[in-house]
Scaffold this motif. Structure first.
Motif, PDB file in Angstrom:
ATOM      1  N   GLN A  87      20.155  -4.987 -49.292  1.00  0.00           N
ATOM      2  CA  GLN A  87      20.915  -6.205 -49.027  1.00  0.00           C
ATOM      3  C   GLN A  87      22.382  -5.827 -48.876  1.00  0.00           C
ATOM      4  OE1 GLN A  87      19.489  -9.384 -51.335  1.00  0.00           O
ATOM      5  NE2 GLN A  87      21.062 -10.807 -50.735  1.00  0.00           N
ATOM      6  N   GLY A  88      23.010  -6.354 -47.845  1.00  0.00           N
ATOM      7  CA  GLY A  88      24.388  -5.980 -47.557  1.00  0.00           C
ATOM      8  C   GLY A  88      25.372  -6.691 -48.457  1.00  0.00           C
TER       9      GLY A  88
ATOM     10  N   LEU B 296      25.656 -18.525 -48.871  1.00  0.00           N
ATOM     11  CA  LEU B 296      24.875 -19.053 -47.753  1.00  0.00           C
ATOM     12  C   LEU B 296      24.531 -20.527 -47.963  1.00  0.00           C
ATOM     13  CD1 LEU B 296      22.572 -16.027 -46.850  1.00  0.00           C
ATOM     14  CD2 LEU B 296      24.695 -16.770 -45.790  1.00  0.00           C
TER      15      LEU B 296
ATOM     16  N   ASN C 168      18.965 -10.555 -43.127  1.00  0.00           N
ATOM     17  CA  ASN C 168      19.085  -9.453 -44.085  1.00  0.00           C
ATOM     18  C   ASN C 168      18.655  -9.882 -45.483  1.00  0.00           C
ATOM     19  OD1 ASN C 168      21.515  -8.303 -46.179  1.00  0.00           O
ATOM     20  ND2 ASN C 168      20.257  -6.784 -45.130  1.00  0.00           N
ATOM     21  N   SER C 169      19.096 -11.087 -45.876  1.00  0.00           N
ATOM     22  CA  SER C 169      18.765 -11.561 -47.218  1.00  0.00           C
ATOM     23  C   SER C 169      17.285 -11.929 -47.343  1.00  0.00           C
ATOM     24  CB  SER C 169      19.642 -12.763 -47.586  1.00  0.00           C
ATOM     25  OG  SER C 169      19.185 -13.910 -46.894  1.00  0.00           O
ATOM     26  N   ILE C 170      16.601 -12.060 -46.222  1.00  0.00           N
ATOM     27  CA  ILE C 170      15.159 -12.309 -46.247  1.00  0.00           C
ATOM     28  C   ILE C 170      14.390 -10.992 -46.340  1.00  0.00           C
ATOM     29  CG2 ILE C 170      13.225 -13.033 -44.782  1.00  0.00           C
ATOM     30  CD1 ILE C 170      14.918 -15.333 -43.804  1.00  0.00           C
TER      31      ILE C 170
ATOM     32  N   MET D  76      27.543 -11.238 -43.985  1.00  0.00           N
ATOM     33  CA  MET D  76      26.667 -12.067 -44.824  1.00  0.00           C
ATOM     34  C   MET D  76      26.500 -13.460 -44.233  1.00  0.00           C
ATOM     35  SD  MET D  76      27.463 -13.169 -48.740  1.00  0.00           S
ATOM     36  CE  MET D  76      27.901 -11.537 -49.287  1.00  0.00           C
TER      37      MET D  76
ATOM     38  N   PHE E 189      21.577 -13.789 -42.925  1.00  0.00           N
ATOM     39  CA  PHE E 189      20.469 -14.592 -43.445  1.00  0.00           C
ATOM     40  C   PHE E 189      19.171 -13.793 -43.308  1.00  0.00           C
ATOM     41  CE2 PHE E 189      17.352 -18.143 -42.568  1.00  0.00           C
ATOM     42  CZ  PHE E 189      17.362 -18.663 -43.848  1.00  0.00           C
TER      43      PHE E 189
ATOM     44  N   ILE F  16      23.974 -15.501 -39.026  1.00  0.00           N
ATOM     45  CA  ILE F  16      22.530 -15.667 -39.201  1.00  0.00           C
ATOM     46  C   ILE F  16      21.821 -14.323 -39.358  1.00  0.00           C
ATOM     47  CG2 ILE F  16      21.857 -15.675 -36.766  1.00  0.00           C
ATOM     48  CD1 ILE F  16      20.282 -18.349 -37.652  1.00  0.00           C
TER      49      ILE F  16
ATOM     50  N   ILE G 288      26.430 -19.168 -34.734  1.00  0.00           N
ATOM     51  CA  ILE G 288      25.842 -17.999 -35.395  1.00  0.00           C
ATOM     52  C   ILE G 288      26.132 -17.965 -36.907  1.00  0.00           C
ATOM     53  CG2 ILE G 288      25.901 -15.459 -35.516  1.00  0.00           C
ATOM     54  CD1 ILE G 288      24.175 -16.526 -33.260  1.00  0.00           C
ATOM     55  N   PRO G 289      27.337 -18.288 -37.368  1.00  0.00           N
ATOM     56  CA  PRO G 289      27.522 -18.405 -38.826  1.00  0.00           C
ATOM     57  C   PRO G 289      26.573 -19.466 -39.390  1.00  0.00           C
ATOM     58  CG  PRO G 289      29.643 -18.349 -37.744  1.00  0.00           C
ATOM     59  CD  PRO G 289      28.607 -18.466 -36.665  1.00  0.00           C
ATOM     60  N   LEU G 290      26.195 -19.318 -40.652  1.00  0.00           N
ATOM     61  CA  LEU G 290      25.135 -20.178 -41.173  1.00  0.00           C
ATOM     62  C   LEU G 290      25.545 -21.653 -41.248  1.00  0.00           C
ATOM     63  CD1 LEU G 290      22.440 -18.931 -41.640  1.00  0.00           C
ATOM     64  CD2 LEU G 290      22.692 -19.432 -44.060  1.00  0.00           C
TER      65      LEU G 290
END
Lengths: 118, 160, 338
Positions: free
Chosen positions: C156-157, A34, B112-114, B104, B110, B107, A63-65
């Motif tokens: 977490q995925g 990320l 999910n990771s929070i 992953m 993101f 967003i 939408i992708p980071l």
């Protein structure tokens, strides 16, 4: 057409991440991926290479980071145009404030309301 | 240490390194490789699908009369909400198992990771558990995001 | 004349009979859905085991398995000289907190996943040395506590590579006595810490296999045995990848292990049907497989002499983040039942 492009471009951006994970060292974690996407998105955006992608793919690129990095970089650049030096610091956060606060608020709510299952 | 001892140690170290190299090769032969092609296709499909959902939301919001900027920000917020909700319901980790980077990188991942670490560490309290762990992954992302965007802004200021 | 107990470089021979008189195993639902389900004493469907956190659940599993091992032979805590236990968590909290509720003098052990055999060795040494008549030992692990400490939060995925192993939720306990009827611990080999420079936290098997090979080769040399001397050679939790690596390493050293070699991590799950990748791992893996399945096979005389080896990966999240390599250790005991 815009939906197909969002799907294809978004899919490709994600697939690149998968290749990166599978083909590099095992110590690459989601945090690394990320951070990499945000950084890459901001740099590509600054070089003027990300906006065309957004124009074509819409949500497929936002939408992708990497899209988050794009918003940050564009925010900083635009704020410098209007406010000068201070904009370099404030612009990125201002442009992404809604998303960041949404992440904190929804994240907090979900963490408090739910319990881990598996 | 005498010279001969030093050389002995050096030789030993070299031998150890060679052994390690040899073993690495051995492991390479027995270790199953991740199914790269399958993973990549799945990442493409899952990632594409998530972006498609985002595009649908964006399209709907614009149709309802939101401006470009507002629609984009609202879309991001809605996607984050969905990612957080699916994580709480215990669904997102299942998507992640198959989708890999496909779930992953968007967003929603993101979010999910929070949520995942914050939820899991709730038992350590609301300050050090939830509060601190929200930023396990989001922290580094924000740090590097802000760093790069500030540098971009500064460079732009200088060359403008 | 005093009989020599130390054998060769790293091995020991016990002079007194060290008898395994009781055992108990408590496992979680994934293990209870595996092929060894009917060999466990207690299958707990709830990952929380009625507690507030997974850590407390693991602790309770360890405590319950130890108490169950005593109950089976109608012994009280005061009848036992020492309690030895360990687990995977920081400061071995599962063992320490379980010992809080067990009024027996306690030694906490950490050997990562090798802890169970480490405890068997220490218990046997205590009894053979005349310092104890009865020693209770246990070791545990829990999938969720281990994942959270060593890897990622469970929700977490994150994709797990095929070499990853699934930490066993469960605890196994044994009671060792200086007399009685049951399988006997007759020999042991204490392992050295071996590091072959592996760094992949998703591939513990490869990190531990060199230690297993070293301990096995030393065992064979010290005791004048070879792989054919045993009905079964059993490793703790090398998994499919580590097992393959160990077989190759032993080949290089001139030892062939074949049909008689099994790994607890591969026995406990159905690798085809259960989504556990390379197999089971954790302190609980060797513990519950030995306490349940293997002891039963010994009682049924399917095996008469086995070499039981548990391997441990001695890393921590801190050392892993700092780029340190993963050192491994392996301890072995010989268990016979004639």
């Amino acid at each position: 057409m815009q939906f197909l492009l969002a799907f294809v471009i978004g899919g490709i951006i994600c697939a690149i991440g998968q290749l990166f994970i599978d083909l590099t060292r095992s110590s690459v974690t989601p945090a690394h991926v990320l951070v990499g996407y945000v950084t890459a998105g901001a740099i590509l955006s600054a070089l003027g290479l990300y906006q065309p992608l957004v124009n074509i793919a819409g949500a497929g690129a936002t939408i992708p980071l990497s899209g988050f990095g794009h918003s940050l970089a564009q925010g900083a650049i635009k704020a410098v145009q209007t406010r000068g030096l201070l904009g370099a610091f404030a612009g990125g956060a201002e442009a992404t404030a809604a998303g960041i606060v949404a992440a904190v608020v929804f994240g907090y709510a979900a963490a408090v309301l739910f319990n881990p299952r598996s | 240490m005498t010279q001969s001892q030093g050389q002995g140690n050096l030789q030993q170290q070299k031998m150890q390194q060679e052994l390690q190299q040899e073993y690495k090769q051995l492991v390479k032969n027995v270790k199953p490789r991740p199914p790269v092609l399958k993973n990549t296709i799945l990442a493409f499909l899952v990632g594409g699908a998530i972006c498609l959902i985002g595009q649908l939301i964006l399209w709907f919001l614009k149709k309802e009369g939101l401006g470009d900027k507002e629609a984009a920000a609202a879309t991001a917020a809605i996607m984050i909400f969905l990612g957080a909700l699916l994580t709480g319901l215990g669904i997102y980790d299942v998507i992640g198992k198959y989708g890999g980077a496909g779930s992953m990188v968007p967003i929603t991942g993101f979010a999910n990771s929070i949520v995942a670490p914050a939820m899991e560490f709730k038992r350590e309290g609301f300050v050090f558990g939830v509060g601190a762990r929200l930023f396990t992954v989001a922290g580094p992302v924000l740090v590097y995001g802000f760093l790069v965007s500030t540098v971009v802004g500064l460079i732009y200021y200088l060359i403008r | 004349m005093e009989i020599e107990k130390k054998v060769g470089q790293q091995s020991i021979r016990f002079v007194k009979p060290i008898v395994i008189t009781s055992s108990a195993s408590v496992v979680g639902s994934t293990e209870g859905a595996g092929p060894l389900a009917d060999t466990f004493d207690w299958i707990v469907e709830d990952l929380l085991f009625g507690e507030q956190s997974w850590e407390k659940a693991e602790c309770k599993m360890l405590r319950e398995s130890a108490k169950l091992a005593l109950r089976k032979v109608n012994l009280q805590e005061k009848d036992i000289d020492y309690f030895l236990a360990g687990d995977l968590l920081n400061q071995i909290i599962s063992a320490n907190y379980a010992a809080r509720g067990i009024a027996i003098p306690f030694f906490g052990l950490f050997g990562a996943c090798s802890t169970f055999v480490e405890a068997m060795l220490v218990a046997s040494i205590l009894i053979d040395g005349g310092f104890a008549r009865r020693v209770l030992l246990a070791s545990s692990s829990h999938h969720n506590t281990a994942e959270r400490q060593y890897r990622f939060p469970t929700e977490q995925g994150v994709q797990r590579p095929p070499s990853a192993q699934w930490t066993v939720t469960g605890s196994g306990a044994l009671l060792l006595e200086e007399s009685g009827n049951g399988p006997r611990v007759t020999m042991g080999t204490v392992g050295k810490v071996i590091d072959m420079g592996m760094t992949d936290a998703n591939d513990m098997g490869s990190a531990m296999a060199p230690a297993a090979a070293d301990t096995l080769v030393n065992h064979f040399q010290d005791t004048g045995t070879n792989p054919g001397s045993y009905d079964l050679i059993l490793t703790g939790d090398l998994g499919a990848v580590g097992k393959a690596a160990l077989i190759k390493l032993l080949q290089q050293r001139g030892y062939r292990v074949g049909e008689n070699y099994h790994d607890c991590g591969m026995l406990i799950y159905d690798l085809e049907k259960q989504d556990v990748h390379s197999g089971g791992s954790g302190c609980g893996c060797a513990a519950v497989v030995f306490s349940g399945h293997i002891l039963r096979q010994l009682w049924e005389k399917k095996y008469r002499k086995i070499l039981f080896l548990a391997t441990g990966a001695l890393m921590s999240p801190t050392s892993a983040q700092q780029g340190e390599t993963i050192p491994g250790i392996a301890h072995a005991v010989v268990v016979e039942f004639n």
